[in-house]
Design a protein around this motif. Structure first.
Motif: not given
Length: 118
Positions: A100-108, A50-60, A81-85, A90-91
């Protein structure tokens, strides 16, 4: 969905090897900052799982609107990766991509300066 071996970057998280990849060019909606930055992660030693797809609260960083953005760093990938696990990814098993959508949480974004393309 397996990641292309070309262009993937390695990262080790808690003793497990992973590869991560940001799309080479922005999609039309990412270029216009309508969609956020995203990257994909998979186990390097278990292709086809399984692949993890992460969306971050920032433009490219290479968006076309010159909007402030944050680059993807290996430390950001490890944290995702740690948050997704923790959230059930299940990697080590085949399956559908896990988003894993980190857009609403303020992300990184906290504590980082924005990068403005020249």
């Amino acid at each position: 969905m397996a990641l292309s071996k070309r262009g993937g970057r390695p990262v080790v998280v808690d003793g497990n090897p992973y590869r991560w990849l940001v799309r080479r060019k922005p999609t039309y909606s990412q270029g216009l900052t309508w969609s956020p930055l995203s990257f994909a992660v998979e186990r390097a030693d278990m292709p086809g799982c399984a692949t993890l797809v992460v969306r971050v609260a920032s433009p490219r960083p290479d968006n076309w609107m010159n909007a402030a953005a944050f680059p993807v760093l290996p430390s950001m990938v490890a944290t995702a990766v740690r948050q997704a696990l923790e959230r059930g990814w299940q990697s080590d098993r085949p399956g559908s991509p896990f988003t894993l959508d980190l857009g609403d949480e303020g992300g990184f974004q906290a504590g980082r300066r924005a990068h403005r393309p020249a």
